[in-house]
Motif scaffolding. Structure first.
Motif, mmCIF file in Angstrom:
data_model
loop_
_atom_site.group_PDB
_atom_site.id
_atom_site.type_symbol
_atom_site.label_atom_id
_atom_site.label_comp_id
_atom_site.label_asym_id
_atom_site.label_seq_id
_atom_site.Cartn_x
_atom_site.Cartn_y
_atom_site.Cartn_z
ATOM 1 N N PRO A 281 0.834 -1.217 0.000
ATOM 2 C CA PRO A 281 0.000 0.000 0.000
ATOM 3 C C PRO A 281 0.861 1.258 0.000
ATOM 4 O O PRO A 281 1.992 1.245 0.495
ATOM 5 C CB PRO A 281 -0.794 -0.109 1.300
ATOM 6 N N LYS A 282 0.328 2.329 -0.540
ATOM 7 C CA LYS A 282 1.068 3.590 -0.588
ATOM 8 C C LYS A 282 1.246 4.135 0.819
ATOM 9 O O LYS A 282 0.376 3.992 1.675
ATOM 10 C CB LYS A 282 0.324 4.607 -1.437
ATOM 11 N N LYS A 283 2.403 4.768 1.053
ATOM 12 C CA LYS A 283 2.673 5.383 2.346
ATOM 13 C C LYS A 283 1.890 6.678 2.459
ATOM 14 O O LYS A 283 1.641 7.370 1.474
ATOM 15 C CB LYS A 283 4.162 5.697 2.493
ATOM 16 N N GLY A 284 1.533 7.014 3.693
ATOM 17 C CA GLY A 284 0.866 8.283 3.944
ATOM 18 C C GLY A 284 1.848 9.426 3.852
ATOM 19 O O GLY A 284 3.070 9.236 3.815
ATOM 20 N N THR A 285 1.332 10.628 3.843
ATOM 21 C CA THR A 285 2.210 11.792 3.706
ATOM 22 C C THR A 285 3.127 11.957 4.912
ATOM 23 O O THR A 285 4.223 12.492 4.787
ATOM 24 C CB THR A 285 1.381 13.074 3.518
ATOM 25 N N THR A 286 2.717 11.479 6.080
ATOM 26 C CA THR A 286 3.576 11.611 7.257
ATOM 27 C C THR A 286 4.679 10.564 7.270
ATOM 28 O O THR A 286 5.690 10.734 7.948
ATOM 29 C CB THR A 286 2.749 11.475 8.549
#
Length: 120
Positions: A15-20
């Motif tokens: 899954p894509k990482k979050g912005t943080t």
């Protein structure tokens, strides 16, 4: 209708990482040659990259060194001996301790020897 269902379907993968969680910012640090080589040496000793070393120092205040190959082999042997001790304990509970007490003494002596090699 079928095309909309295809878009919602999970295609797999990480899954894509979050912005943080993304590492998007880069910081340039100037240092003397002695400091730079000290950084490289300490990062090599810890078994991480120089940027990973600096990141760990910033987050935790210290860097935890990775286990050496020798220590990891000792830990692996300890895990195997723990399995042997569990089997001996089961055997002692089933048939009496008197039959297995020599095996237990040998296993404990080997574990003590490995722990002294590791330096715990």
């Amino acid at each position: 209708m079928e095309h909309k269902e295809d878009k919602k379907r999970n295609k797999g993968g990480r899954p894509k990482k979050g912005t943080t969680d993304k590492m998007t910012y880069r910081v340039a640090v100037k240092m003397t040659a002695a400091d730079y080589f000290r950084l490289l040496t300490r990062a090599h000793e810890a078994g991480v990259s120089p940027s990973g070393y600096m990141r760990e120092c910033f987050q935790n205040g210290h860097v935890k060194e990775r286990l050496s190959k020798e220590h990891s082999e000792h830990v692996r042997k300890l895990c195997g001996m723990a399995n042997n001790l569990n089997q001996l304990a089961r055997k002692a509970n089933a048939g009496g301790f008197y039959d297995t007490h020599w095996d237990c003494k040998v296993a404990v002596a080997r574990i003590h020897e490995l722990i002294s090699k590791i330096g715990i």
